[in-house]
Scaffold this active site. Structure first.
Site, PDB file in Angstrom:
ATOM      1  N   ILE A  45       0.834  -1.220   0.000  1.00 21.12           N
ATOM      2  CA  ILE A  45       0.000   0.000   0.000  1.00 21.12           C
ATOM      3  C   ILE A  45       0.858   1.256   0.000  1.00 21.12           C
ATOM      4  O   ILE A  45       0.431   2.311  -0.503  1.00 21.12           O
ATOM      5  CB  ILE A  45      -0.965  -0.008   1.212  1.00 21.12           C
ATOM      6  CG1 ILE A  45      -2.145   0.944   0.973  1.00 21.12           C
ATOM      7  CG2 ILE A  45      -0.247   0.300   2.516  1.00 21.12           C
ATOM      8  CD1 ILE A  45      -3.278   0.778   1.974  1.00 21.12           C
ATOM      9  N   ASP A 103       1.522  -0.437   9.606  1.00 21.99           N
ATOM     10  CA  ASP A 103       1.872   0.796  10.337  1.00 21.99           C
ATOM     11  C   ASP A 103       3.373   1.054  10.225  1.00 21.99           C
ATOM     12  O   ASP A 103       3.827   2.159   9.888  1.00 21.99           O
ATOM     13  CB  ASP A 103       1.459   0.599  11.809  1.00 21.99           C
ATOM     14  CG  ASP A 103       1.467   1.873  12.622  1.00 21.99           C
ATOM     15  OD1 ASP A 103       1.266   1.773  13.845  1.00 21.99           O
ATOM     16  OD2 ASP A 103       1.664   2.954  12.046  1.00 21.99           O
ATOM     17  N   TYR A 138      -3.842  -7.779  14.919  1.00 18.11           N
ATOM     18  CA  TYR A 138      -5.062  -7.713  15.753  1.00 18.11           C
ATOM     19  C   TYR A 138      -5.982  -8.916  15.552  1.00 18.11           C
ATOM     20  O   TYR A 138      -7.031  -9.007  16.189  1.00 18.11           O
ATOM     21  CB  TYR A 138      -5.790  -6.393  15.515  1.00 18.11           C
ATOM     22  CG  TYR A 138      -5.162  -5.203  16.236  1.00 18.11           C
ATOM     23  CD1 TYR A 138      -4.010  -5.351  17.019  1.00 18.11           C
ATOM     24  CD2 TYR A 138      -5.704  -3.936  16.138  1.00 18.11           C
ATOM     25  CE1 TYR A 138      -3.434  -4.276  17.672  1.00 18.11           C
ATOM     26  CE2 TYR A 138      -5.145  -2.843  16.797  1.00 18.11           C
ATOM     27  CZ  TYR A 138      -4.001  -3.026  17.559  1.00 18.11           C
ATOM     28  OH  TYR A 138      -3.425  -1.958  18.208  1.00 18.11           O
TER      29      TYR A 138
HETATM   30  N1  APR Z   1       0.731  -3.041   2.354  1.00 18.70           N
HETATM   31  C1  APR Z   1      -0.544  -3.532   2.409  1.00 18.70           C
HETATM   32  N2  APR Z   1      -0.992  -4.325   3.392  1.00 18.70           N
HETATM   33  C2  APR Z   1      -0.104  -4.675   4.365  1.00 18.70           C
HETATM   34  C3  APR Z   1       1.235  -4.205   4.376  1.00 18.70           C
HETATM   35  C4  APR Z   1       1.633  -3.356   3.309  1.00 18.70           C
HETATM   36  N3  APR Z   1       2.878  -2.867   3.233  1.00 18.70           N
HETATM   37  N4  APR Z   1       1.850  -4.731   5.487  1.00 18.70           N
HETATM   38  C5  APR Z   1       0.936  -5.496   6.114  1.00 18.70           C
HETATM   39  N5  APR Z   1      -0.242  -5.473   5.446  1.00 18.70           N
HETATM   40  C6  APR Z   1      -1.491  -6.161   5.750  1.00 18.70           C
HETATM   41  C7  APR Z   1      -1.385  -7.398   6.606  1.00 18.70           C
HETATM   42  O1  APR Z   1      -1.014  -8.521   5.803  1.00 18.70           O
HETATM   43  C8  APR Z   1      -2.809  -7.502   7.116  1.00 18.70           C
HETATM   44  O2  APR Z   1      -3.627  -8.152   6.160  1.00 18.70           O
HETATM   45  O3  APR Z   1      -2.284  -5.275   6.520  1.00 18.70           O
HETATM   46  C9  APR Z   1      -3.258  -6.034   7.224  1.00 18.70           C
HETATM   47  C10 APR Z   1      -3.331  -5.501   8.653  1.00 18.70           C
HETATM   48  O4  APR Z   1      -2.301  -6.091   9.413  1.00 18.70           O
HETATM   49  P1  APR Z   1      -1.466  -5.249  10.519  1.00 18.70           P
HETATM   50  O5  APR Z   1      -0.564  -4.307   9.835  1.00 18.70           O
HETATM   51  O6  APR Z   1      -0.862  -6.254  11.446  1.00 18.70           O
HETATM   52  O7  APR Z   1      -2.570  -4.378  11.283  1.00 18.70           O
HETATM   53  P2  APR Z   1      -3.652  -4.804  12.385  1.00 18.70           P
HETATM   54  O8  APR Z   1      -3.992  -6.237  12.315  1.00 18.70           O
HETATM   55  O9  APR Z   1      -4.720  -3.773  12.237  1.00 18.70           O
HETATM   56  O10 APR Z   1      -2.868  -4.581  13.751  1.00 18.70           O
HETATM   57  C11 APR Z   1      -2.549  -3.267  14.123  1.00 18.70           C
HETATM   58  O11 APR Z   1      -0.253  -3.768  14.379  1.00 18.70           O
HETATM   59  O12 APR Z   1       1.423  -2.738  13.273  1.00 18.70           O
HETATM   60  C12 APR Z   1       0.752  -2.766  14.444  1.00 18.70           C
HETATM   61  O13 APR Z   1       0.892  -0.522  15.254  1.00 18.70           O
HETATM   62  C13 APR Z   1       0.016  -1.479  14.696  1.00 18.70           C
HETATM   63  O14 APR Z   1      -0.488  -2.096  16.944  1.00 18.70           O
HETATM   64  C14 APR Z   1      -1.043  -1.963  15.633  1.00 18.70           C
HETATM   65  C15 APR Z   1      -1.393  -3.331  15.091  1.00 18.70           C
END
Ligand code: APR
Length: 173
Positions: free
Chosen positions: A11, A34, A121
Site C-alpha cells: 500500500i 503501520d 489484531y
Molecule cells: N501493504 C498492504 N498491506 C499490508 C502491508 C503493506 N505494506 N503490510 C501489512 N499489510 C497487511 C497485513 O497482511 C494484514 O492483512 O495489513 C493487514 C493488517 O495487518 P497489521 O498491519 O498487522 O494491522 P492490524 O492487524 O490492524 O494490527 C494493528 O499492528 O502494526 C501494528 O501498530 C500497529 O499495533 C497496531 C497493530
C-alpha cells in the site's frame, strides 16, 4: 457512485489521494502496515503524529503523507479480536465509516484500505472482508461526494482471494 477495486501489493507504493494506516491507539508507529507506512513516509510523519494525542479505536485522523507517493495518510485504529463479543464488528465498521467520512471531507477521489485488524489484531479475515465490503458499499451508495475509487489492498494472494470471493457473493446476493 465510487467503485470498489482490489489491489495486490504494498500500500505504501500506491499513488492515490490517501492510504489508510492500520495504526494503534498511540499513533506512534508499530509493526505491520503501520511500520511500513512510517518507514516509507519518513520521520516527519512520526513528528506530526506526536501532535495528535493518539486515536481511539474505531476513530480516524488524517495527516500529510510526507515521503510517500500518496497525498494523505488516514490513520485508523481497528479493534483487537477478543472473540467477537466486545463490539469488534461495530468498531471495525466504524473504522471504515470514519475513514470514508474524512476522505469525503477532504474531497479525495481515490482511497486505499489495508485489511484493518486482519494481521496483528487477529480479526477473522473472512468476517472482516464481508464487513468491509458491505460497509463501504453502503457508505458510497448513500453518500454522494468526491470519491471515485476505493481500493482494497491485499498484501498476499490469500487475502486477495478472500476479497474476490466476498465481492462475488456480495454482488450476487
Ligand atoms: N501493504 C498492504 N498491506 C499490508 C502491508 C503493506 N505494506 N503490510 C501489512 N499489510 C497487511 C497485513 O497482511 C494484514 O492483512 O495489513 C493487514 C493488517 O495487518 P497489521 O498491519 O498487522 O494491522 P492490524 O492487524 O490492524 O494490527 C494493528 O499492528 O502494526 C501494528 O501498530 C500497529 O499495533 C497496531 C497493530
Amino acid at each position: 457512485m465510487a467503485k470498489i477495486k482490489l489491489h495486490l501489493g504494498d500500500i505504501t507504493q500506491l499513488n492515490v489521494d490517501a492510504i489508510v494506516n492500520a495504526a494503534n491507539n498511540s499513533l506512534l508507529g508499530g509493526g505491520g502496515v503501520d511500520g511500513a507506512i512510517h518507514r516509507a513516509a519518513g520521520p516527519d510523519l512520526l513528528d506530526f503524529c506526536r501532535t495528535l494525542n493518539g486515536c481511539e479505536t474505531g476513530q480516524a485522523k488524517i495527516t500529510p503523507a510526507f515521503n510517500l507517493p500518496c497525498r494523505y495518510v488516514i490513520h485508523t485504529v481497528g479493534p483487537i479480536w477478543r472473540g467477537g463479543h466486545n463490539d469488534e464488528p461495530e468498531l471495525l465498521q466504524s473504522c471504515y465509516v470514519k475513514c470514508l467520512e474524512l476522505a469525503r471531507k477532504h474531497k479525495l477521489k481515490t482511497l486505499a484500505f489495508p485489511a484493518i485488524s486482519c494481521g496483528i489484531y487477529r480479526y477473522p479475515i473472512t468476517e472482516a472482508a464481508k464487513l468491509c465490503i458491505r460497509t463501504i458499499h453502503e457508505e458510497v451508495s448513500q453518500n454522494s461526494g468526491s470519491l471515485e475509487t476505493v481500493f482494497l489492498v491485499s498484501f498476499d494472494a490469500s487475502m486477495q482471494r478472500i476479497y474476490e470471493q466476498t465481492l462475488v457473493n456480495f454482488t450476487t446476493s
